[in-house]
Design a protein around this motif. Sequence first.
Motif, PDB file in Angstrom:
ATOM      1  N   LEU A  47       0.806  -1.218   0.000  1.00  0.00           N
ATOM      2  CA  LEU A  47       0.000   0.000   0.000  1.00  0.00           C
ATOM      3  C   LEU A  47       0.840   1.269   0.000  1.00  0.00           C
ATOM      4  N   ASN A  48       2.003   1.220   0.652  1.00  0.00           N
ATOM      5  CA  ASN A  48       2.866   2.409   0.699  1.00  0.00           C
ATOM      6  C   ASN A  48       3.777   2.527  -0.519  1.00  0.00           C
ATOM      7  N   ASP A  49       3.809   1.482  -1.346  1.00  0.00           N
ATOM      8  CA  ASP A  49       4.704   1.471  -2.504  1.00  0.00           C
ATOM      9  C   ASP A  49       3.982   1.699  -3.824  1.00  0.00           C
ATOM     10  N   LEU A  50       2.741   1.277  -3.895  1.00  0.00           N
ATOM     11  CA  LEU A  50       2.021   1.315  -5.165  1.00  0.00           C
ATOM     12  C   LEU A  50       0.657   1.965  -5.012  1.00  0.00           C
ATOM     13  N   ARG A  51       0.334   2.840  -5.954  1.00  0.00           N
ATOM     14  CA  ARG A  51      -1.015   3.394  -6.028  1.00  0.00           C
ATOM     15  C   ARG A  51      -1.796   2.656  -7.113  1.00  0.00           C
ATOM     16  N   ARG A  52      -3.078   2.813  -7.092  1.00  0.00           N
ATOM     17  CA  ARG A  52      -3.901   2.243  -8.157  1.00  0.00           C
ATOM     18  C   ARG A  52      -3.499   2.879  -9.487  1.00  0.00           C
ATOM     19  N   GLY A  53      -3.365   2.046 -10.499  1.00  0.00           N
ATOM     20  CA  GLY A  53      -2.971   2.512 -11.816  1.00  0.00           C
ATOM     21  C   GLY A  53      -1.481   2.410 -12.088  1.00  0.00           C
ATOM     22  N   ASP A  54      -0.656   2.211 -11.038  1.00  0.00           N
ATOM     23  CA  ASP A  54       0.786   2.117 -11.234  1.00  0.00           C
ATOM     24  C   ASP A  54       1.148   0.817 -11.952  1.00  0.00           C
ATOM     25  N   ALA A  55       2.274   0.848 -12.660  1.00  0.00           N
ATOM     26  CA  ALA A  55       2.745  -0.328 -13.398  1.00  0.00           C
ATOM     27  C   ALA A  55       3.629  -1.189 -12.502  1.00  0.00           C
ATOM     28  N   VAL A  56       3.490  -2.508 -12.660  1.00  0.00           N
ATOM     29  CA  VAL A  56       4.263  -3.468 -11.878  1.00  0.00           C
ATOM     30  C   VAL A  56       4.776  -4.552 -12.819  1.00  0.00           C
ATOM     31  N   ARG A  57       6.046  -4.887 -12.689  1.00  0.00           N
ATOM     32  CA  ARG A  57       6.577  -6.013 -13.438  1.00  0.00           C
ATOM     33  C   ARG A  57       6.677  -7.218 -12.513  1.00  0.00           C
ATOM     34  N   VAL A  58       6.054  -8.297 -12.919  1.00  0.00           N
ATOM     35  CA  VAL A  58       6.070  -9.537 -12.140  1.00  0.00           C
ATOM     36  C   VAL A  58       6.932 -10.549 -12.882  1.00  0.00           C
ATOM     37  N   GLY A  59       7.971 -11.056 -12.224  1.00  0.00           N
ATOM     38  CA  GLY A  59       8.879 -11.960 -12.910  1.00  0.00           C
ATOM     39  C   GLY A  59       9.756 -11.185 -13.878  1.00  0.00           C
ATOM     40  N   ASP A  60      10.096 -11.818 -14.989  1.00  0.00           N
ATOM     41  CA  ASP A  60      11.025 -11.211 -15.934  1.00  0.00           C
ATOM     42  C   ASP A  60      10.355 -10.362 -17.000  1.00  0.00           C
ATOM     43  N   ASP A  61       9.122 -10.693 -17.363  1.00  0.00           N
ATOM     44  CA  ASP A  61       8.552 -10.008 -18.520  1.00  0.00           C
ATOM     45  C   ASP A  61       7.054  -9.744 -18.447  1.00  0.00           C
ATOM     46  N   HIS A  62       6.416 -10.014 -17.316  1.00  0.00           N
ATOM     47  CA  HIS A  62       4.980  -9.781 -17.229  1.00  0.00           C
ATOM     48  C   HIS A  62       4.714  -8.418 -16.578  1.00  0.00           C
ATOM     49  N   TRP A  63       4.147  -7.503 -17.374  1.00  0.00           N
ATOM     50  CA  TRP A  63       3.809  -6.174 -16.872  1.00  0.00           C
ATOM     51  C   TRP A  63       2.309  -6.066 -16.646  1.00  0.00           C
ATOM     52  N   ALA A  64       1.933  -5.392 -15.585  1.00  0.00           N
ATOM     53  CA  ALA A  64       0.514  -5.219 -15.272  1.00  0.00           C
ATOM     54  C   ALA A  64       0.325  -3.872 -14.586  1.00  0.00           C
ATOM     55  N   ARG A  65      -0.919  -3.511 -14.408  1.00  0.00           N
ATOM     56  CA  ARG A  65      -1.274  -2.300 -13.667  1.00  0.00           C
ATOM     57  C   ARG A  65      -2.043  -2.684 -12.422  1.00  0.00           C
ATOM     58  N   VAL A  66      -1.844  -1.912 -11.354  1.00  0.00           N
ATOM     59  CA  VAL A  66      -2.700  -2.092 -10.177  1.00  0.00           C
ATOM     60  C   VAL A  66      -4.103  -1.645 -10.589  1.00  0.00           C
ATOM     61  N   SER A  67      -5.053  -2.532 -10.456  1.00  0.00           N
ATOM     62  CA  SER A  67      -6.396  -2.287 -10.972  1.00  0.00           C
ATOM     63  C   SER A  67      -7.003  -1.007 -10.400  1.00  0.00           C
ATOM     64  N   SER A  68      -7.624  -0.240 -11.301  1.00  0.00           N
ATOM     65  CA  SER A  68      -8.322   0.986 -10.875  1.00  0.00           C
ATOM     66  C   SER A  68      -9.737   1.027 -11.455  1.00  0.00           C
ATOM     67  N   ARG A  69     -10.236  -0.101 -11.898  1.00  0.00           N
ATOM     68  CA  ARG A  69     -11.539  -0.093 -12.560  1.00  0.00           C
ATOM     69  C   ARG A  69     -12.669   0.154 -11.554  1.00  0.00           C
ATOM     70  N   VAL A  70     -13.618   0.944 -11.991  1.00  0.00           N
ATOM     71  CA  VAL A  70     -14.800   1.232 -11.182  1.00  0.00           C
ATOM     72  C   VAL A  70     -16.060   0.671 -11.846  1.00  0.00           C
ATOM     73  N   ASN A  71     -15.909   0.219 -13.091  1.00  0.00           N
ATOM     74  CA  ASN A  71     -17.009  -0.431 -13.808  1.00  0.00           C
ATOM     75  C   ASN A  71     -16.562  -1.831 -14.201  1.00  0.00           C
ATOM     76  N   ARG A  72     -17.364  -2.812 -13.915  1.00  0.00           N
ATOM     77  CA  ARG A  72     -16.994  -4.188 -14.259  1.00  0.00           C
ATOM     78  C   ARG A  72     -17.088  -4.426 -15.760  1.00  0.00           C
ATOM     79  N   LYS A  73     -17.933  -3.667 -16.441  1.00  0.00           N
ATOM     80  CA  LYS A  73     -18.079  -3.784 -17.885  1.00  0.00           C
ATOM     81  C   LYS A  73     -17.997  -2.396 -18.507  1.00  0.00           C
ATOM     82  N   GLY A  74     -17.526  -2.343 -19.748  1.00  0.00           N
ATOM     83  CA  GLY A  74     -17.482  -1.069 -20.452  1.00  0.00           C
ATOM     84  C   GLY A  74     -16.281  -0.230 -20.066  1.00  0.00           C
ATOM     85  N   GLY A  75     -16.252   1.000 -20.570  1.00  0.00           N
ATOM     86  CA  GLY A  75     -15.143   1.898 -20.333  1.00  0.00           C
ATOM     87  C   GLY A  75     -15.130   2.468 -18.922  1.00  0.00           C
TER      88      GLY A  75
END
Length: 276
Positions: free
Chosen positions: A191-219
């Motif tokens: 919680l003190n290292d990452l905010r929602r929307g920040d990018a995280v690399r897991v392992g050697d090549d998997h990049w993801a974002r900390v989820s910030s979605r407020v709608n389960r469907k659509g934009g």
Amino acid sequence: RFQWTSTEELQAESARQEDSEEEEEESGELLVKQERLVNYLKLRVRDPPLSAAAIHEGMRLTDTTHAIDLRVERELDEMVSENRFIKVDLDEEGERLYSFVPAHADVVDRASLLRAVESRDDGVPYSELEECYAGADDDIEDAIVAGDVIAVFDQTKHATSLFPRRQKFLVKLSATLSSCNGETTTSTSCLNDLRRGDAVRVGDDHWARVSSRVNRKGGQPRRARRPTSVTSMAEMHSQNVYCDVYDADTLPLAPPPPSDDDRDDDDDDDRAAKGH
């Protein structure tokens, strides 16, 4: 001092105004049709050129009321021939063939897209790159998440441009991640290292974002969209109510990393790093 105008002069002036208005209306209609045609061909970038008949048939299948037939709309055909985004060729029988010309003809995949950005210190408009080939928008998003490029939103132009990242560095997080059934748990709080929307690399090549979605469907509304860089400068909007739990034990990633069950048995738990 008054100037008298005859009835004939008034009628002539009125006729000139009507003719001018009709010409402006016709010109406006042609511009709308041209834009519709450019967008149609843009969706088929890198595909073989299309004949006027093929364009008419393809547009008619999706929208019968706005299908364009360049074989009969000569004025529009002349306008299209002078459009820098459309290339007109002739086949062996002299039939005209039309295709979309992207702003960067040499950008055909992710690697060439990154080279184009690296060569421009002044930045490349997002809109120019996303139209270069099918799937370019996905590669751009991936490059932003991975920190391969820097995305900057220009408030005055209301447009995003991509800039070279040059040398980047990663900050290793203290947490170890474990993934199962799409849920990622952490050995210690992030919680003190990452905010929602920040990018995280897991392992050697998997990049993801900390989820910030407020709608389960659509934009997602702008207040919940990921930052244009790999990290954010502040927390997201206080009114956001998020779909995915983010607490001391759970780190919601989008997309989630592969489950532990999908890895080799001798793989250790993934170490995570945040990009800068």
